[in-house]
Design an enzyme around this catalytic site. Structure first.
Site, PDB file in Angstrom:
ATOM      1  N   TRP A   1       0.838  -1.209   0.000  1.00 42.76           N
ATOM      2  CA  TRP A   1       0.000   0.000   0.000  1.00 42.76           C
ATOM      3  C   TRP A   1       0.865   1.248   0.000  1.00 42.76           C
ATOM      4  O   TRP A   1       1.617   1.488   0.955  1.00 42.76           O
ATOM      5  CB  TRP A   1      -0.911   0.002   1.233  1.00 42.76           C
ATOM      6  CG  TRP A   1      -1.927  -1.089   1.181  1.00 42.76           C
ATOM      7  CD1 TRP A   1      -3.143  -1.020   0.564  1.00 42.76           C
ATOM      8  CD2 TRP A   1      -1.823  -2.404   1.725  1.00 42.76           C
ATOM      9  NE1 TRP A   1      -3.789  -2.230   0.690  1.00 42.76           N
ATOM     10  CE2 TRP A   1      -3.021  -3.089   1.395  1.00 42.76           C
ATOM     11  CE3 TRP A   1      -0.839  -3.079   2.445  1.00 42.76           C
ATOM     12  CZ2 TRP A   1      -3.251  -4.407   1.763  1.00 42.76           C
ATOM     13  CZ3 TRP A   1      -1.061  -4.389   2.813  1.00 42.76           C
ATOM     14  CH2 TRP A   1      -2.263  -5.037   2.474  1.00 42.76           C
TER      15      TRP A   1
ATOM     16  N   HIS B   1      -7.180   1.553   2.463  1.00 39.20           N
ATOM     17  CA  HIS B   1      -8.251   0.587   2.175  1.00 39.20           C
ATOM     18  C   HIS B   1      -9.337   0.768   3.252  1.00 39.20           C
ATOM     19  O   HIS B   1      -9.147   1.529   4.214  1.00 39.20           O
ATOM     20  CB  HIS B   1      -7.738  -0.856   2.134  1.00 39.20           C
ATOM     21  CG  HIS B   1      -6.863  -1.263   3.296  1.00 39.20           C
ATOM     22  ND1 HIS B   1      -6.247  -2.485   3.391  1.00 39.20           N
ATOM     23  CD2 HIS B   1      -6.485  -0.592   4.433  1.00 39.20           C
ATOM     24  CE1 HIS B   1      -5.550  -2.562   4.511  1.00 39.20           C
ATOM     25  NE2 HIS B   1      -5.685  -1.426   5.164  1.00 39.20           N
TER      26      HIS B   1
ATOM     27  N   ARG C   1      -4.388   6.137  -2.395  1.00 35.33           N
ATOM     28  CA  ARG C   1      -3.058   5.538  -2.527  1.00 35.33           C
ATOM     29  C   ARG C   1      -2.141   6.444  -3.308  1.00 35.33           C
ATOM     30  O   ARG C   1      -2.538   7.029  -4.318  1.00 35.33           O
ATOM     31  CB  ARG C   1      -3.153   4.156  -3.195  1.00 35.33           C
ATOM     32  CG  ARG C   1      -3.676   3.133  -2.197  1.00 35.33           C
ATOM     33  CD  ARG C   1      -3.663   1.728  -2.702  1.00 35.33           C
ATOM     34  NE  ARG C   1      -4.613   0.938  -1.908  1.00 35.33           N
ATOM     35  CZ  ARG C   1      -4.969  -0.293  -2.184  1.00 35.33           C
ATOM     36  NH1 ARG C   1      -4.461  -0.910  -3.237  1.00 35.33           N
ATOM     37  NH2 ARG C   1      -5.832  -0.917  -1.414  1.00 35.33           N
TER      38      ARG C   1
ATOM     39  N   GLN D   1     -13.974   1.660  -2.064  1.00 31.39           N
ATOM     40  CA  GLN D   1     -14.068   0.223  -1.774  1.00 31.39           C
ATOM     41  C   GLN D   1     -15.318  -0.046  -0.966  1.00 31.39           C
ATOM     42  O   GLN D   1     -15.898   0.856  -0.356  1.00 31.39           O
ATOM     43  CB  GLN D   1     -12.878  -0.232  -0.917  1.00 31.39           C
ATOM     44  CG  GLN D   1     -11.583  -0.401  -1.672  1.00 31.39           C
ATOM     45  CD  GLN D   1     -10.524  -1.097  -0.816  1.00 31.39           C
ATOM     46  OE1 GLN D   1     -10.604  -1.126   0.409  1.00 31.39           O
ATOM     47  NE2 GLN D   1      -9.517  -1.645  -1.477  1.00 31.39           N
TER      48      GLN D   1
ATOM     49  N   VAL E   1      -5.483 -12.048   6.415  1.00 30.41           N
ATOM     50  CA  VAL E   1      -6.363 -13.199   6.157  1.00 30.41           C
ATOM     51  C   VAL E   1      -5.526 -14.455   5.950  1.00 30.41           C
ATOM     52  O   VAL E   1      -4.365 -14.392   5.577  1.00 30.41           O
ATOM     53  CB  VAL E   1      -7.250 -12.964   4.911  1.00 30.41           C
ATOM     54  CG1 VAL E   1      -8.332 -11.942   5.183  1.00 30.41           C
ATOM     55  CG2 VAL E   1      -6.431 -12.595   3.696  1.00 30.41           C
TER      56      VAL E   1
ATOM     57  N   ALA F   1     -13.501 -11.861   5.406  1.00 30.09           N
ATOM     58  CA  ALA F   1     -13.470 -10.425   5.115  1.00 30.09           C
ATOM     59  C   ALA F   1     -13.204 -10.273   3.626  1.00 30.09           C
ATOM     60  O   ALA F   1     -12.570 -11.133   3.009  1.00 30.09           O
ATOM     61  CB  ALA F   1     -12.375  -9.736   5.916  1.00 30.09           C
TER      62      ALA F   1
HETATM   63  N1  PHE Z   1      -7.861  -4.389   1.930  1.00 27.46           N
HETATM   64  C1  PHE Z   1      -7.431  -5.180   0.803  1.00 27.46           C
HETATM   65  C2  PHE Z   1      -6.990  -4.243  -0.302  1.00 27.46           C
HETATM   66  O1  PHE Z   1      -7.250  -3.086  -0.255  1.00 27.46           O
HETATM   67  C3  PHE Z   1      -8.536  -6.066   0.312  1.00 27.46           C
HETATM   68  C4  PHE Z   1      -8.938  -7.099   1.324  1.00 27.46           C
HETATM   69  C5  PHE Z   1      -9.974  -6.851   2.193  1.00 27.46           C
HETATM   70  C6  PHE Z   1      -8.302  -8.306   1.381  1.00 27.46           C
HETATM   71  C7  PHE Z   1     -10.380  -7.810   3.115  1.00 27.46           C
HETATM   72  C8  PHE Z   1      -8.676  -9.278   2.295  1.00 27.46           C
HETATM   73  C9  PHE Z   1      -9.705  -9.020   3.168  1.00 27.46           C
HETATM   74  O2  PHE Z   1      -6.388  -4.664  -1.267  1.00 27.46           O
END
Ligand code: PHE
Length: 326
Positions: A148, A168, A194, A208, A252, A294
């Site tokens: 990120w 995010h 970003r 998002q 995750v 998630a």
């Molecule tokens: N937050 C991650 C992204 O911006 C996406 C994501 C969300 C991945 C939840 C796993 C679980 O790329």
């Protein structure tokens, strides 16, 4: 002339009059002291009672009608006789605004999840380092932070933590878990930022929709079902192809990504996976008791696919020729 004839010739004259003077002349011709209608009203007293009653009321109705028509039409002309309003001109179309395509997609997507019993919650765009990274199992100096590109904010005097523009919507996972007891399921629509070069599928600011479902035995199959339902409902009437593929995110395990096929090419629309036990520990949930999935879906990507928009930057161009198509 009888009453009917007087009526139709007076109406026609009023309708075709184009000046104040002409209207005044018409008034004199019909309603003036020697006007046609006045003559009839004056002659009423010579008629037998019955006839007088009938003709009298008809003549008075006509008088009122002509007076109103004259007053209305006279009002269309200014003092100098110029036209101030042309009642014969075609009406102006009132143009109404509408939602920006991204707002629309965000609202539609939230609504579909709400229909599957998810609550819709929102969080701050300026975040702390803790919620955006640490609590999501992305410690400082860990290479995963490089995923990120971050806009850091200048820290103010009383700030205990480094602040940034959220990269995010995932920080809302922890914010919500800290205040809640499972089971629950939420979605979080919102704007993200970003620090990166833009191209047709990347913008420095984008949207998002985060999802989080936690319960006793939530599994990846539940995630697959929910997402398939969502995509079917969101792209209703459109033939779309999608696939799940393994991926990596520090918060995750296992991690997956969902792609959609657009013009023969796979386009990534979301990252997802089963909530990492470390994340549950940060929330003071016992990872042996709770499981969850998630996901974070790109709203801009969904909009591009749904409406066939070739370049994400069009959404932020402010170009009305583009926006008016929706
Ligand atoms: N937050 C991650 C992204 O911006 C996406 C994501 C969300 C991945 C939840 C796993 C679980 O790329």
């Amino acid at each position: 002339m009888n009453l009917g004839e007087i009526g139709s010739s007076a109406r026609e004259a009023i309708n075709s009059a184009t000046t104040r003077e002409a209207l005044e002349q018409i008034r004199l011709n019909y309603l003036g002291r020697k006007g046609e209608l006045t003559e009839i009203l004056r002659s009423l007293k010579e008629l037998p009672v019955e006839e007088r009653r009938v003709l009298g009321s008809e003549a008075n109705v006509l008088r009122v009608e002509l007076e109103n028509m004259l007053a209305d039409k006279t009002a269309n002309f200014g003092e100098a006789g110029e036209m101030v309003a042309d009642i014969t001109a075609p009406g102006k179309k009132v143009s109404r605004g509408h939602l920006h395509p991204l707002s629309r997609v965000m609202a539609d997507a939230s609504k579909i999840f709400a229909g599957m019993n998810f609550s819709v919650v929102t969080g701050p765009e300026a975040e702390t380092e803790y919620y955006n990274f640490d609590a999501l199992n992305i410690p400082a100096n860990h290479p995963a932070r490089e995923m990120w590109d971050t806009f850091w904010l200048k820290s103010g005097k009383g700030d205990k933590q480094k602040m940034l523009l959220r990269t995010h919507t995932s920080p809302m996972q922890m914010r919500f878990m800290e205040k809640s007891t499972p089971p629950f399921q939420i979605v979080v629509p919102g704007r993200c930022f970003r620090y990166e070069a833009t191209d047709m599928s990347h913008e420095v600011n984008f949207y998002q929709l985060e999802g989080l479902m936690v319960g006793k035995d939530v599994n990846l199959g539940n995630f697959k079902f929910i997402i398939e339902e969502f995509l079917k409902k969101f792209f209703v009437g459109q033939k779309i192809e999608f696939r799940f593929r393994p991926s990596y995110f520090p918060f995750v395990e296992p991690g997956v990504e969902v792609d959609i096929k657009l013009k023969g090419k796979w386009l990534e629309i979301m990252g997802a996976g089963m909530v990492h036990p470390r994340v549950f520990e940060y929330a003071h949930y016992n990872p042996k008791d709770w499981q969850g999935f998630a996901f974070g879906v790109g709203i801009d990507r969904l909009a591009m696919i749904k409406y066939g928009v070739p370049d994400i930057r069009l959404f932020y161009s402010g170009d009305l020729r583009f926006l008016k198509q929706f």
